[in-house]
Design a protein around this motif. Structure first.
Motif, short mmCIF file in Angstrom:
data_model
loop_
_atom_site.label_atom_id
_atom_site.label_comp_id
_atom_site.label_asym_id
_atom_site.label_seq_id
_atom_site.Cartn_x
_atom_site.Cartn_y
_atom_site.Cartn_z
N VAL A 35 93.02 115.44 34.09
CA VAL A 35 93.88 116.60 33.88
C VAL A 35 93.42 117.77 34.74
O VAL A 35 92.24 118.13 34.75
CB VAL A 35 93.90 117.02 32.39
CG1 VAL A 35 94.75 118.27 32.19
CG2 VAL A 35 94.42 115.88 31.52
N ALA A 38 96.84 122.29 31.81
CA ALA A 38 97.75 122.00 30.70
C ALA A 38 98.31 123.31 30.17
O ALA A 38 97.55 124.24 29.89
CB ALA A 38 97.03 121.24 29.59
N TRP A 67 101.43 119.19 31.31
CA TRP A 67 100.20 118.97 32.05
C TRP A 67 100.50 118.49 33.48
O TRP A 67 101.59 118.06 33.81
CB TRP A 67 99.32 117.93 31.35
CG TRP A 67 100.00 116.61 31.14
CD1 TRP A 67 100.73 116.22 30.06
CD2 TRP A 67 100.05 115.50 32.06
NE1 TRP A 67 101.23 114.95 30.24
CE2 TRP A 67 100.84 114.49 31.46
CE3 TRP A 67 99.50 115.28 33.32
CZ2 TRP A 67 101.08 113.27 32.09
CZ3 TRP A 67 99.76 114.07 33.95
CH2 TRP A 67 100.53 113.08 33.34
N ALA A 148 101.96 122.09 36.30
CA ALA A 148 101.73 122.02 34.85
C ALA A 148 102.93 122.55 34.07
O ALA A 148 103.05 122.29 32.87
CB ALA A 148 100.47 122.80 34.48
#
Length: 339
Positions: A35, A38, A67, A148
């Motif tokens: 990731v 987010a 995300w 995101a």
């Protein structure tokens, strides 16, 4: 394995911890994503406060349904070329076999509600595992910080596809939050004759002028604009925003409702709807087609979510980030967690 990872675990409303765990290995048909960022939205605040309907959450949960990131591992049956790709991904774990899924309405899956960040571990973590079929890969130079926001952009894309705005129409957007400002960008691309933005936070609404809006007003200053617009897109989810949106629509006009208000909000007048022959649509989440549309708009430069980001926090600052979302501070736009 790729070492330890951190994740925010919300054990119950108001009670969270930063867990140190082994990253999950992707199973058949799955990928693991590292990731990058987010986003936090109102539904994440509902998770923390405990106000989300029990049918749409499963505690304990790792939140995070908005995300962006990079594929770092693939499971059996997944194209190895996906490894290293920048990507975003859908949240709904649709069944693919029910009538709604077969018609392409994947956000309305009849197999039961199941979504990343609500019933499955989400992206408030270093890594995220999900089915590879839900990915929407991006280009090698894609701005992952801006990407995101492609989940809310996909919701707005669903509204735009439903609205079918035509060049020269008079259009209004009710709400100047993340959804509203993204809606302005989509709708401005259809070359409307007018593009009004309605929000009590006039300073926030004025940001829409840079995205193609032609006028901004507060809800209590609509006056003679009532009944003027061919198309109204509601994004606020405020107690009266649906009513205000329908009031702005001309006779025979269209309204698309995307906001999710709290129980007890003002309802629509069925007599007014019938007498004015209004067409009212609602949007819940985003089907796969809307995701594809949003990603294409982003990749082509038509959609620029980056200016909407106002704050960024680390995973360890989760509580501070959640407190900021829904605080009512007009200076708060999109808030990101950066693992």
């Amino acid at each position: 394995m790729s070492g330890r990872q951190r994740q925010v675990v919300l054990d119950r409303p108001g009670a969270y911890r930063i867990a140190d765990t082994e990253p999950a290995e992707p199973g058949p048909g799955e990928v693991r994503v590292r990731v990058f960022a987010a986003g936090i939205c109102g539904s994440d605040r509902e998770l923390y406060d405990g106000t989300r309907h029990a049918d749409y959450v499963r505690y304990p949960v790792v939140p995070g349904h908005e995300w962006s990131g990079t594929v770092e591992a693939v499971g059996d049956g997944v194209d190895p070329a996906l490894a290293g790709r920048r990507t975003v991904g859908e949240g709904f774990r649709n069944c693919q076999v029910c009538e709604r899924c077969r018609r392409g309405d994947t956000s309305l899956c009849g197999g039961g509600y199941d979504e990343t960040g609500f019933t499955r571990p989400g992206a408030f973590a270093d890594t995220l595992v999900l089915p590879a079929r839900l990915l929407h890969p991006l280009g090698p130079d894609a701005d992952l910080r801006a990407a995101a926001l492609l989940e809310p952009a996909a919701v707005v894309a669903s509204a735009a596809l439903t609205a079918r705005a035509l060049p020269g129409e008079r259009v209004a957007v009710v709400g100047a939050g993340t959804l509203g400002l993204l809606a302005v960008q989509f709708l401005a691309a259809s070359s409307p004759a007018e593009l009004l933005v309605v929000d009590p936070r006039l300073g926030r609404a004025e940001e829409a002028l840079a995205f193609g809006a032609t006028e901004v007003r507060s809800p209590d200053a609509l006056g003679a604009l009532t009944g003027r617009y061919d198309l109204v897109v509601e994004t606020a989810g405020a107690p009266r925003s649906a009513v205000d949106s329908v009031a702005l629509a001309r006779r025979g006009g269209r309204a698309v409702l995307t906001g999710l208000p709290e129980p007890g909000c003002a309802g629509l007048d069925p007599i007014g709807l019938a007498m004015n022959q209004l067409t009212v649509h609602s949007v819940f989440g985003a089907p796969s087609a809307a995701w594809s549309y949003a990603v294409r708009a982003f990749s082509s430069g038509l959609l620029d979510p980056a200016p909407l980001i106002t704050h960024e926090f680390t995973l360890e600052e989760y509580a501070d980030a959640i407190a900021l979302v829904g605080s009512g501070d007009p200076g708060v736009g999109k808030v990101l967690l950066r693992p």
